[in-house]
Write a protein that holds these residues in place. Structure first.
Motif, PDB file in Angstrom:
ATOM      1  N   GLY A  71      49.173  42.405  41.367  1.00 54.64           N
ATOM      2  CA  GLY A  71      47.835  42.582  40.818  1.00 54.64           C
ATOM      3  C   GLY A  71      46.780  41.812  41.585  1.00 54.64           C
ATOM      4  O   GLY A  71      45.680  42.325  41.832  1.00 54.64           O
ATOM      5  N   VAL A  72      47.089  40.578  41.976  1.00 57.50           N
ATOM      6  CA  VAL A  72      46.150  39.804  42.785  1.00 57.50           C
ATOM      7  C   VAL A  72      45.948  40.481  44.140  1.00 57.50           C
ATOM      8  O   VAL A  72      44.821  40.570  44.640  1.00 57.50           O
ATOM      9  CB  VAL A  72      46.637  38.358  42.954  1.00 57.50           C
ATOM     10  CG1 VAL A  72      45.746  37.604  43.942  1.00 57.50           C
ATOM     11  CG2 VAL A  72      46.658  37.635  41.610  1.00 57.50           C
ATOM     12  N   GLU A  78      38.017  41.325  45.297  1.00 52.32           N
ATOM     13  CA  GLU A  78      37.316  40.804  44.128  1.00 52.32           C
ATOM     14  C   GLU A  78      37.544  39.307  43.993  1.00 52.32           C
ATOM     15  O   GLU A  78      36.596  38.536  43.742  1.00 52.32           O
ATOM     16  CB  GLU A  78      37.802  41.532  42.869  1.00 52.32           C
ATOM     17  CG  GLU A  78      37.101  41.104  41.599  1.00 52.32           C
ATOM     18  CD  GLU A  78      37.631  41.811  40.366  1.00 52.32           C
ATOM     19  OE1 GLU A  78      37.098  41.534  39.275  1.00 52.32           O
ATOM     20  OE2 GLU A  78      38.574  42.629  40.481  1.00 52.32           O
ATOM     21  N   PHE A  79      38.789  38.878  44.176  1.00 52.50           N
ATOM     22  CA  PHE A  79      39.081  37.444  44.115  1.00 52.50           C
ATOM     23  C   PHE A  79      38.367  36.697  45.236  1.00 52.50           C
ATOM     24  O   PHE A  79      37.778  35.626  45.000  1.00 52.50           O
ATOM     25  CB  PHE A  79      40.591  37.212  44.198  1.00 52.50           C
ATOM     26  CG  PHE A  79      41.299  37.286  42.885  1.00 52.50           C
ATOM     27  CD1 PHE A  79      41.308  36.203  42.018  1.00 52.50           C
ATOM     28  CD2 PHE A  79      41.969  38.439  42.501  1.00 52.50           C
ATOM     29  CE1 PHE A  79      41.954  36.259  40.792  1.00 52.50           C
ATOM     30  CE2 PHE A  79      42.623  38.512  41.283  1.00 52.50           C
ATOM     31  CZ  PHE A  79      42.618  37.422  40.425  1.00 52.50           C
ATOM     32  N   PHE A 151      40.265  24.739  45.488  1.00 49.90           N
ATOM     33  CA  PHE A 151      41.128  25.921  45.630  1.00 49.90           C
ATOM     34  C   PHE A 151      41.270  26.550  44.244  1.00 49.90           C
ATOM     35  O   PHE A 151      42.298  26.406  43.588  1.00 49.90           O
ATOM     36  CB  PHE A 151      42.487  25.538  46.226  1.00 49.90           C
ATOM     37  CG  PHE A 151      42.420  25.200  47.685  1.00 49.90           C
ATOM     38  CD1 PHE A 151      42.632  26.179  48.653  1.00 49.90           C
ATOM     39  CD2 PHE A 151      42.119  23.909  48.102  1.00 49.90           C
ATOM     40  CE1 PHE A 151      42.549  25.868  50.003  1.00 49.90           C
ATOM     41  CE2 PHE A 151      42.030  23.595  49.443  1.00 49.90           C
ATOM     42  CZ  PHE A 151      42.246  24.574  50.407  1.00 49.90           C
ATOM     43  N   PRO A 152      40.239  27.260  43.785  1.00 52.64           N
ATOM     44  CA  PRO A 152      40.191  27.709  42.397  1.00 52.64           C
ATOM     45  C   PRO A 152      41.214  28.779  42.048  1.00 52.64           C
ATOM     46  O   PRO A 152      41.414  29.066  40.871  1.00 52.64           O
ATOM     47  CB  PRO A 152      38.772  28.279  42.254  1.00 52.64           C
ATOM     48  CG  PRO A 152      38.011  27.786  43.437  1.00 52.64           C
ATOM     49  CD  PRO A 152      39.015  27.594  44.518  1.00 52.64           C
ATOM     50  N   LEU A 153      41.852  29.366  43.060  1.00 57.86           N
ATOM     51  CA  LEU A 153      42.885  30.364  42.801  1.00 57.86           C
ATOM     52  C   LEU A 153      44.274  29.823  43.110  1.00 57.86           C
ATOM     53  O   LEU A 153      45.155  29.807  42.244  1.00 57.86           O
ATOM     54  CB  LEU A 153      42.624  31.628  43.630  1.00 57.86           C
ATOM     55  CG  LEU A 153      43.674  32.738  43.490  1.00 57.86           C
ATOM     56  CD1 LEU A 153      43.830  33.183  42.049  1.00 57.86           C
ATOM     57  CD2 LEU A 153      43.325  33.918  44.393  1.00 57.86           C
ATOM     58  N   GLY A 183      39.705  32.715  35.347  1.00 60.83           N
ATOM     59  CA  GLY A 183      39.647  33.770  34.349  1.00 60.83           C
ATOM     60  C   GLY A 183      40.154  35.097  34.884  1.00 60.83           C
ATOM     61  O   GLY A 183      40.834  35.854  34.172  1.00 60.83           O
ATOM     62  N   LEU A 184      39.823  35.388  36.141  1.00 58.42           N
ATOM     63  CA  LEU A 184      40.354  36.609  36.761  1.00 58.42           C
ATOM     64  C   LEU A 184      41.875  36.573  36.822  1.00 58.42           C
ATOM     65  O   LEU A 184      42.545  37.583  36.577  1.00 58.42           O
ATOM     66  CB  LEU A 184      39.784  36.776  38.171  1.00 58.42           C
ATOM     67  CG  LEU A 184      38.322  37.211  38.304  1.00 58.42           C
ATOM     68  CD1 LEU A 184      37.957  37.289  39.791  1.00 58.42           C
ATOM     69  CD2 LEU A 184      38.091  38.552  37.636  1.00 58.42           C
TER      70      LEU A 184
END
Length: 471
Positions: A71-72, A78-79, A151-153, A183-184
């Motif tokens: 999915g990522v 988008e990410f 590194f927010p992801l 949130g994503l």
């Protein structure tokens, strides 16, 4: 623009109070997030505890994590766009972070299928005659994950992925500067089939949310990445919990007299200035053998002057804005203070397009913040040393110890550096900011407690239960 709600027990909740997330590049509104309170933090733990009691088989955890990785990958642009907007991360680096997060989730899926356990040879001694014994991995319990802005992801994935693989539900508090990417990821995991309660997102004031988790006996583990001061404070305030702390550093690298200087300088540039030096393993202190220090300074100054600086949306940009005006002012003040005390700026030191330039400084006095504290900005300090032994001593003269590197053509010096340097990871002819997501990763001294890296984090999040069978 994203309007970020809280996610608790499988539902999204708005709150009357919200806060803005601003693009560090131009100040535009990237989104808003709901401000949760201590009651929300407690409700998240309640949901996680219920999920823990209900359980989730390892094969389902693996399937969900693998589906989330896919999915990522499908939503990669988008990410990457969100990383650029809320963190000011150059778009090329943002795309790299997305791919790393996909890897982290896939590694987590693999580890869910091979949880640690072993046979115990009970009849090795007479007391165990006729017995069969083995260990099984049991989840420690609810994990409170607290993540930083840089590194927010991928750092969120490094908290969530291993925890879910181990069978531990998560309550997540991302940085208030970069909550939108988290949130994503919650959306993706939910779409991948993660049941309610297994992942809960609470945004807001860390001074409200974190103490609620510190004092909640139902939280078994606190996994924190951020500053050393905050990390050790969290540990001191919850001594009965398990802690995984990945904290700060002032990363050192040594360049030996016979090193490949082109390769070494390229490593220094990549490690010191990527994402404006806003990583805990960003190069900060560069110790160079005195016989080659002048050439290194010349090469380094030329290299940083050629770096693309400015708009993080530009494909070529390497150095974009720092996370906030306050961060920019702090780094600038540290450079100015060092110069007042006798330091010399070899390159940079000013601004380009409103962005702090990549900066090279030398002759920095001992005790200056540029050497002793964590800069978290695009500044590298060059210090001449008489030998590799002196470089090792200088590298060790720090309260931190995360990554350290040497560039050398001398095997004896490489081995000496590997044995004597006080760091969680020692890299030889490898850039000091290098990290692969499957490798063990941890710091010593004030740089951390416990280990990350997917396999190693999973091992920290399970307890081996001994089972003994007798006829």
């Amino acid at each position: 623009m994203r309007e970020q709600a809280l996610y608790i027990d499988g539902e999204w909740f708005t709150r009357p109070a919200t806060a803005d997330v601003r693009d560090p590049w131009d100040g535009s509104l990237a989104g808003t997030y709901a401000i949760g309170d201590a009651d929300d933090a407690t409700a998240a733990v309640t949901a996680a505890r219920r999920a823990l009691a209900e359980g989730l088989p390892p094969h389902r955890r693996a399937e969900i994590l693998a589906a989330a990785a896919d999915g990522v990958a499908r939503r990669a642009e988008e990410f990457a766009g969100m990383l650029r907007a809320e963190a000011g991360k150059p778009i090329t680096a943002a795309r790299q972070e997305v791919q790393r997060a996909v890897t982290t989730l896939r590694l987590s899926a693999e580890e869910a299928r091979r949880l640690p356990g072993e046979a115990v040879q009970m009849d090795a001694y007479p007391a165990g005659d006729g017995m069969l014994a083995f260990t099984v991995a049991e989840p420690l319990g609810v994990v409170a994950a607290i993540t930083p802005f840089n590194f927010p992801l991928n750092l969120v994935a490094h908290k969530i992925g291993p925890a879910l693989a181990a069978g531990c539900p998560v309550v997540l508090k991302p940085s208030e500067r970069t909550p939108l990417t988290a949130g994503l990821l919650v959306e993706v995991l939910t779409e991948a089939g993660l049941p309610a309660g297994w992942l809960n997102l609470v945004t807001g004031d860390p001074g409200v949310i974190v103490p609620a988790w510190q004092h909640d006996e139902r939280v078994a583990v606190i996994s924190f990445t951020g500053s050393a001061a905050v990390g050790w404070q969290i540990k001191a305030g919850s001594p009965r919990k398990q802690h995984i702390l990945e904290l700060g550093s002032n990363t050192a690298m040594v360049i030996d007299s016979g090193a490949d200087l082109g390769r070494a300088v390229a490593a220094a540039v990549a490690s010191g200035y990527g994402f404006s030096g806003q990583a805990c393993v960003s190069l900060q202190r560069l110790y160079v053998h005195e016989s080659v220090v002048d050439e290194v300074l010349t090469r380094l100054a030329a290299a940083v002057q050629d770096l693309a600086v400015g708009d993080p949306g530009d494909e070529d940009t390497v150095v974009g804005p720092l996370i906030s005006p306050e961060a920019k002012e702090r780094v600038t003040a540290w450079v100015r203070g060092a110069v007042r005390d006798g330091a010399r700026v070899v390159a940079g030191g000013g601004e380009r397009s409103g962005v702090l330039e990549p900066t090279v400084v030398t002759d920095v006095p001992e005790g200056a913040d540029l050497l002793c504290a964590e800069v978290f900005g695009p500044v590298v300090t060059v210090v001449p040393v008489k030998s590799v032994a002196d470089g090792i001593a200088a590298a060790n003269d720090s309260r931190f110890g995360l990554n350290a590197a040497i560039f050398t053509d001398d095997l004896a010096n490489a081995l000496a550096f590997s044995r004597r340097t006080e760091a969680g990871s020692v890299l030889v002819n490898v850039p000091p900011a290098f990290r692969a997501d499957h490798m063990p990763y941890h710091g010593v001294k004030e740089s951390g407690h416990g280990r990350e890296g997917v396999k190693y984090a999973v091992e920290s999040l399970v307890s081996p239960k001994l089972v003994i069978l007798a006829a």
